[in-house]
Design a protein around this motif. Structure first.
Motif, mmCIF file in Angstrom:
data_model
loop_
_atom_site.group_PDB
_atom_site.id
_atom_site.type_symbol
_atom_site.label_atom_id
_atom_site.label_comp_id
_atom_site.label_asym_id
_atom_site.label_seq_id
_atom_site.Cartn_x
_atom_site.Cartn_y
_atom_site.Cartn_z
ATOM 1 N N THR A 160 23.520 -90.706 -45.092
ATOM 2 C CA THR A 160 24.006 -89.338 -45.286
ATOM 3 C C THR A 160 24.290 -89.062 -46.760
ATOM 4 O OG1 THR A 160 26.353 -89.900 -44.991
ATOM 5 C CG2 THR A 160 25.097 -89.354 -43.011
ATOM 6 N N THR A 161 24.154 -87.816 -47.136
ATOM 7 C CA THR A 161 24.489 -87.360 -48.482
ATOM 8 C C THR A 161 25.119 -85.977 -48.371
ATOM 9 O OG1 THR A 161 22.362 -86.294 -48.819
ATOM 10 C CG2 THR A 161 22.545 -88.592 -49.503
ATOM 11 N N PRO A 162 25.964 -85.598 -49.323
ATOM 12 C CA PRO A 162 26.539 -84.252 -49.286
ATOM 13 C C PRO A 162 25.465 -83.178 -49.394
ATOM 14 C CG PRO A 162 27.738 -85.674 -50.811
ATOM 15 C CD PRO A 162 26.491 -86.404 -50.435
ATOM 16 N N ASP A 163 25.687 -82.065 -48.718
ATOM 17 C CA ASP A 163 24.803 -80.903 -48.805
ATOM 18 C C ASP A 163 25.266 -80.072 -49.997
ATOM 19 O OD1 ASP A 163 23.069 -78.825 -48.399
ATOM 20 O OD2 ASP A 163 23.544 -78.538 -46.286
ATOM 21 N N VAL A 164 24.569 -80.231 -51.123
ATOM 22 C CA VAL A 164 25.029 -79.700 -52.406
ATOM 23 C C VAL A 164 24.862 -78.185 -52.472
ATOM 24 C CG1 VAL A 164 24.757 -79.881 -54.913
ATOM 25 C CG2 VAL A 164 24.425 -81.895 -53.467
ATOM 26 N N THR A 165 25.815 -77.532 -53.126
ATOM 27 C CA THR A 165 25.779 -76.089 -53.300
ATOM 28 C C THR A 165 24.622 -75.672 -54.204
ATOM 29 O OG1 THR A 165 28.179 -75.955 -53.070
ATOM 30 C CG2 THR A 165 27.099 -74.085 -54.106
ATOM 31 N N VAL A 166 23.943 -74.582 -53.834
ATOM 32 C CA VAL A 166 22.875 -74.003 -54.639
ATOM 33 C C VAL A 166 23.263 -72.568 -54.979
ATOM 34 C CG1 VAL A 166 21.568 -73.213 -52.622
ATOM 35 C CG2 VAL A 166 20.368 -73.597 -54.774
ATOM 36 N N TYR A 167 22.795 -72.089 -56.124
ATOM 37 C CA TYR A 167 23.188 -70.770 -56.622
ATOM 38 C C TYR A 167 21.961 -69.909 -56.867
ATOM 39 C CZ TYR A 167 27.492 -73.331 -57.638
ATOM 40 O OH TYR A 167 28.610 -74.115 -57.529
ATOM 41 N N ARG A 168 22.139 -68.607 -56.718
ATOM 42 C CA ARG A 168 21.093 -67.682 -57.141
ATOM 43 C C ARG A 168 20.909 -67.815 -58.643
ATOM 44 N NH1 ARG A 168 24.272 -63.059 -54.625
ATOM 45 N NH2 ARG A 168 24.451 -62.527 -56.817
ATOM 46 N N ASP A 169 19.692 -67.573 -59.112
ATOM 47 C CA ASP A 169 19.417 -67.764 -60.534
ATOM 48 C C ASP A 169 19.681 -66.516 -61.374
ATOM 49 O OD1 ASP A 169 19.014 -70.142 -61.750
ATOM 50 O OD2 ASP A 169 16.875 -70.270 -61.338
#
Length: 474
Positions: free
Chosen positions: A82-91
């Motif tokens: 398992t790994t953390p589900d990392v936050t993604v941002y609009r560009d």
């Protein structure tokens, strides 16, 4: 480090996803409702049957051997599973163009005093499409051949993986496939914008707006079909949602997927970088197997991505087509005449192919495209017309009752540059429906033209639609 060696590194880390802590500035993605934290499960490290029922599966992305899940990751056996589900941002995060619309208003009124007094028409505000001679946007029909005389993207399909697309906009009403569009977030709503603004609607207009009644805006490929995959409920999203949306777009036969999103710049040693790079590498390989091009914005932090200690994802992952942003300074600033035609493109401080002040550059840039630009001093002093150098496209706002109201407005960012290329992919595929993803990308690079700043800012060059369709139709 060369582009090849940098992307070779990202290919190397793409073979496995291990557990890790998160870097400063990036966190575990939050979900709407439910309990527990979000994480990814690597099905190359643990079998599907070993994932307990207590773990909620949000997305089963078996095509790339991943699950997006929520709960307690310790319930899943195996330290590397398992790994953390990392936050993604609009560009548009680094240079949020919202103030541009706030200062500039909604653009010229169509039936009010502004329209009648000689304010620019909507298509006159589209310097990006005029510079490329996309369609007949002048007041003198038949004045030279346009790109859309050769191709409009008919018979193609592209995914806009973003904040949702408002299909009630008159310039997008006949473009969005409501049946195939979907919400990939954990909120209970549909694919339309919900709390995440009109970023995706603006992007969709750049790709495929139809100028439906002759008083709207025109996209690069108005003949294409858009599948709207919403991955944002607000300014943040989740990596797992994005990966699921890309894979689903490939499964739905999309010719391209536009992902105007990313992560804060980091280093190769940053804990989450191998995790995210690995997941996108698998996703890119799957997309290639389905002949879908993934088009990504290069980012708006104004950084050089070439040094060994800087990584910008997912742009630098092999198999993802990275786009930097360009734009003019001075477009329509001297707005004195009621009939402008394309004269405004000849009275500029900098050309439309000039690198934008905010764009990332260096490794990972395949080509550049129009994303909008601005003069920082003019912005600071609110010089009239400074916002004309941004990209004008479709937007949606809310009235006092909370109902959506379609409109038009300005934004700038590599988010706006990427869909210029996504539309170009649709044009190529309409002319060469059997072309593979790598063939399409090669055509984009081979027909790109030289531009100020050279390779660091433009990769193979600046998108040239006329050269592209001429080559593609042979």
């Amino acid at each position: 480090m060369s582009r090849h060696s940098r992307r070779t590194f990202l290919r190397a880390v793409g073979g496995a996803v291990g557990s890790a802590a998160l870097a400063s500035g990036t966190g575990v993605a939050a979900g709407s409702g439910g309990t527990g934290e979000r994480f990814l499960v690597d099905l190359r490290e643990v079998s599907r049957s070993e994932v307990p029922d207590a773990v909620e599966i949000l997305h089963d992305i078996a095509e790339i051997d991943l699950l997006a899940a929520r709960g307690d990751p310790d319930d899943v056996p195996g330290s590397a599973s398992t790994t953390p589900d990392v936050t993604v941002y609009r560009d548009d995060r680094a240079r949020d163009p919202g103030p541009a619309r706030e200062r500039a208003g909604k653009g010229p009124g169509r039936n009010g005093p502004a329209w009648d007094s000689g304010e620019p028409t909507y298509t006159e505000l589209q310097w990006d499409k005029r510079d490329q001679r996309v369609g007949d946007l002048t007041e003198n029909p038949g004045d030279g051949r346009t790109v859309q005389d050769t191709a409009t993207g008919e018979g193609t399909r592209v995914a806009v993986i973003d904040s949702g697309v408002y299909d009630g906009h008159p310039d997008l009403a006949d473009v969005v496939n409501d049946d195939l569009s979907a919400n990939f977030t954990t909120d209970p709503y549909d694919f339309r914008p919900n709390g995440a603004g009109d970023h995706g609607t603006h992007v969709a207009g750049i790709v495929a707006a139809t100028n439906a009644d002759g008083e709207g805006v025109l996209g690069t490929a108005p003949g294409t079909e858009i599948v709207a995959h919403r991955v944002f409920s607000g300014v943040e999203g989740a990596t797992g949602d994005v990966l699921a949306a890309i894979v689903d777009a490939a499964n739905k036969g999309c010719d391209a997927a536009n992902i105007s999103l990313g992560y804060p710049p980091a280093t190769p040693e940053t804990d989450w970088v191998p995790l995210v790079a690995a997941a996108y590498r698998r996703t890119a390989e799957y997309a290639r197997s389905k002949d879908m091009v993934i088009v990504n914005s290069a980012g708006n932090a104004g950084i050089d991505m070439t040094p060994d200690d800087v990584v910008s994802l997912p742009t630098e992952v092999e198999g993802i087509f990275g786009v930097s942003a360009t734009g003019p300074i001075g477009y329509l600033w001297d707005d004195k005449q009621p009939s402008r035609e394309d004269k405004a493109l000849k009275k500029l401080e900098t050309e439309p192919t000039h690198p934008a002040v905010y764009t990332n550059y260096g490794t990972g840039v395949d080509v550049s495209a129009a994303g909008g630009n601005y003069d920082p001093e003019a912005y600071r002093d609110d010089v009239p017309g400074w916002y004309y150098d941004l990209v004008f496209s479709t937007v949606v706002e809310r009235d006092d009752d909370g109902d959506p109201v379609p409109g038009y407005g300005w934004k700038a960012g590599t988010s706006m540059a990427a869909p210029q290329v996504t539309g170009a992919v649709a044009l190529v595929r309409s002319l060469r429906p059997d072309a593979g993803a790598e063939d399409v990308e090669s055509l984009l690079r081979e027909t790109a033209r030289d531009a100020p700043g050279g390779e660091p800012y433009h990769g193979a060059g600046h998108l040239d639609l006329r050269r592209l369709v001429k080559r593609a139709r042979k």
